[in-house]
Design an enzyme around this catalytic site. Structure first.
Site, mmCIF file in Angstrom:
data_model
loop_
_atom_site.group_PDB
_atom_site.id
_atom_site.type_symbol
_atom_site.label_atom_id
_atom_site.label_comp_id
_atom_site.label_asym_id
_atom_site.label_seq_id
_atom_site.Cartn_x
_atom_site.Cartn_y
_atom_site.Cartn_z
ATOM 1 N N HIS A 1 16.046 49.504 41.858
ATOM 2 C CA HIS A 1 15.161 49.502 43.025
ATOM 3 C C HIS A 1 14.274 48.256 43.001
ATOM 4 C CE1 HIS A 1 15.774 53.390 44.865
ATOM 5 N NE2 HIS A 1 15.449 54.076 43.786
ATOM 6 N N HIS B 1 18.073 52.881 36.913
ATOM 7 C CA HIS B 1 17.916 53.257 38.308
ATOM 8 C C HIS B 1 16.669 52.578 38.910
ATOM 9 C CE1 HIS B 1 18.174 56.276 41.697
ATOM 10 N NE2 HIS B 1 16.888 55.969 41.769
ATOM 11 N N GLU B 2 15.539 52.721 38.246
ATOM 12 C CA GLU B 2 14.296 52.147 38.779
ATOM 13 C C GLU B 2 14.333 50.616 38.730
ATOM 14 O OE1 GLU B 2 12.387 53.955 40.482
ATOM 15 O OE2 GLU B 2 13.225 55.874 39.821
ATOM 16 N N GLY C 1 -4.841 68.347 32.272
ATOM 17 C CA GLY C 1 -6.279 68.114 32.325
ATOM 18 C C GLY C 1 -6.966 68.531 33.607
ATOM 19 N N ASP D 1 16.953 59.431 47.378
ATOM 20 C CA ASP D 1 17.062 58.100 47.982
ATOM 21 C C ASP D 1 18.095 58.109 49.099
ATOM 22 O OD1 ASP D 1 15.351 57.112 46.064
ATOM 23 O OD2 ASP D 1 16.974 56.462 44.732
ATOM 24 N N THR E 1 -8.280 71.566 34.439
ATOM 25 C CA THR E 1 -9.498 72.289 34.092
ATOM 26 C C THR E 1 -10.508 71.351 33.436
ATOM 27 O OG1 THR E 1 -8.131 74.244 33.709
ATOM 28 C CG2 THR E 1 -10.369 74.309 32.872
ATOM 29 N N PRO F 1 1.163 69.287 36.608
ATOM 30 C CA PRO F 1 1.822 70.217 35.685
ATOM 31 C C PRO F 1 0.826 70.787 34.670
ATOM 32 C CG PRO F 1 2.781 67.987 35.539
ATOM 33 C CD PRO F 1 1.683 67.927 36.525
ATOM 34 N N GLY G 1 -1.351 71.570 31.495
ATOM 35 C CA GLY G 1 -1.809 70.768 30.368
ATOM 36 C C GLY G 1 -2.134 69.324 30.682
#
Ligand code: ADP
Ligand code: MG
Ligand code: ZN
Length: 497
Positions: free
Chosen positions: A312, A308-309, A91, A384, A93, A87, A89
């Site tokens: 899992h 949720h995680e 890093g 999922d 570049t 995404p 910003g």
């Protein structure tokens, strides 16, 4: 800080341009766009924080640029192209510049988006110039920012094709294909839209290596804040750890911006140091900024993702045929809210029915946790469910793992020459199709109940893991094992969103 010298114009081209008024117009368009920028960056890996995996991957590229002879003596071919994906910003570049800085080689850059507004033919010519210059300066790095602007898959929109874009893209590919082992030029391209890229770009010998950059987690944010706090005197009372905790969803660029805003606020107060209040106000400013609004993850969403995680992870930990959990995170990566990753302990080609069943249960663990804790489901589990359904269907139609249907291959084989778009090549009756659906449903139902059962026995652990995730965003496998005890036997690489 970027050092931007005047744009490069080759002598041959400069001469040609003097020859007519039309060419002068083109030259004007070119100089305005300042397409090629060349310098020797002072940036190093120390200026880039929170992206250790990416740095590790790039260390080899740095070594190659420093000592190309070492590799050519061994007959090794280095990657020609490397794609940085992440995404805005995060890093991309910065990291590309750091590779050049670490290797002490020139950095030539050009931006895809600037080609789009050019006259037909100019973009391709510019690409030729760029690579001519690069070869003269080799070893060096060529950086193509926003490559998606020229690298969108071709022929997408009939009639309205953008000739300039295609010619530019073709020229980049022609140049890269022309590299030989002595060229010693590495092309790094950056994009936040890997999904729209022309497949031709990703072929072997082109941009066949990818470096993924995501939004930083809390530890990463602290490291980035520390980098940008250099040279900014902070008041005694300031604790960057707290700032890192208050800024979920911030990119590296947002954090840099945050410290800068805070320093400006301190200056406005005529203070000698940046205080806690300056930082608090700066956070609000950055959040309110136009770029950020869409990123902010609400407390509610973080809570749902955490449960949720945790679901899992708990189910994965409890079932014997799932690999040990290596990492859980609620830091979003692209479309997913978070992820849970398990680590394979060996390469696998064979899977048993029990292993698949454990995998189904684990895949539905997030969904089960949401149901259990909030009494309802969110859209976060759709991926999922889709993956679990695909696996269950394969178990029934490809691997003959259903008792009712028996050992029969019902789907066209997996290497079917007919892609899904041509319509399913079904060679069985409606009755069988109905049975297949029932069997798939039964497998999923059973998996969901097993996940529910694991969670209902471990309600306290579920809450504990979710709360830890909300507090620190990521949990390493070791931390989970410390909480839950060691797990038994392991299996294949997988990740659930
Ligand atoms: P991108 O190219 O991915 O959009 P940039 O490399 O242009 O992002 O980042 C913009 C600025 O944000 C950088 O110059 C730097 O100040 C800061 N930044 C971004 N990521 C990091 C990072 N991982 N570590 C330190 N600073 C960062
Ligand atoms: Mg950039
Ligand atoms: Zn999930």
């Amino acid at each position: 800080m970027l050092f931007r010298p005047a744009p490069f114009v080759s002598k041959r081209r400069a001469l040609a341009e003097q020859q007519s008024g039309l060419v002068r117009l083109l030259a004007f368009a070119r100089s305005r766009a300042r397409l090629i920028v060349a310098d020797r960056p002072a940036t190093t890996f120390a200026d880039v924080a929170g992206v250790d995996e990416a740095k590790e991957e790039l260390a080899e590229v740095v070594d190659f640029l420093k000592r190309p002879q070492k590799y050519s003596a061994l007959g090794a071919r280095m990657p020609k192209g490397l794609l940085m994906v992440g995404p805005p910003g995060t890093g991309k570049t910065l990291l590309a510049r750091a590779v050049a800085g670490e290797a002490g080689v020139p950095f030539l850059s050009i931006s895809g988006s600037e080609f789009v507004e050019m006259f037909v033919g100019v973009g391709a010519a510019r690409v030729r110039d760029l690579f001519e210059q690069a070869k003269r300066n080799s070893p060096c790095i060529v950086f193509v920012d926003e490559i998606d602007a020229v690298g969108r898959h071709r022929g997408g929109s009939l009639g309205s094709g953008n000739d300039e874009r295609e010619q530019t893209l073709n020229q980049i590919l022609v140049e890269m294909d022309g590299f030989d082992t002595h060229t010693n030029v590495i092309v790094i391209a950056a994009t936040n839209r890997p999904d729209v890229l022309d497949k031709a770009l990703l072929r072997p010998g082109r941009f066949d290596r990818q470096v993924m950059l995501g939004l930083p987690d809390q530890k990463g944010r602290l490291a980035i804040l520390q980098v940008h706090a250099r040279g900014k005197p902070l008041a005694e009372e300031v604790d960057l750890d707290t700032v890192a905790r208050q800024t979920p969803g911030f990119s590296g660029a947002d954090l840099e911006n945050l410290l800068n805003e805070a320093a400006l606020l301190a200056a406005r107060r005529d203070a000698f140091t940046v205080g806690r209040q300056d930082l608090a106000e700066a956070i609000d400013r950055v959040i309110a900024g136009p770029r950020r609004k869409s990123h902010i993850i609400s407390v509610r969403e973080r809570t749902i993702t955490a449960y949720h995680e945790a679901g899992h992870a708990l189910v994965a930990h409890a079932l014997p045929h799932v690999d040990p959990v290596a990492k859980i995170s609620i830091v979003s990566r692209g479309a997913t809210g978070g992820y849970t990753r398990v680590l394979p302990t060996e390469d696998r080609n064979l899977f048993t029915r029990s292993e698949f069943k454990d995998n189904l249960a684990w895949a539905l663990g997030g969904h089960a946790a949401e149901q259990r804790v909030f009494g309802e489901m969110s859209t976060g589990a759709s991926n999922d469910i889709q993956r679990a359904t695909q696996l269950a269907r394969r178990m029934v139609t490809v691997y003959g793992m259903s008792e009712r249907l028996g050992p029969v291959a019902l789907a066209g084989s997996e290497e079917s020459p007919y892609p899904a778009e041509y319509g399913e090549q079904r060679e069985y009756s409606n009755e069988i199709a109905y049975l297949v659906d029932q069997e798939v449903r039964a497998l999923l139902e059973e998996a969901s109940q097993r996940a529910q059962a694991v969670l209902s026995e471990r309600q306290a652990a579920l809450t504990q893991i979710a709360e830890l995730l909300i507090a620190q965003e990521t949990l390493e496998g070791g931390q989970l094992q410390a909480l839950l005890g060691d797990k038994g036997r392991p299996l294949p690489l997988a990740e659930a969103g």
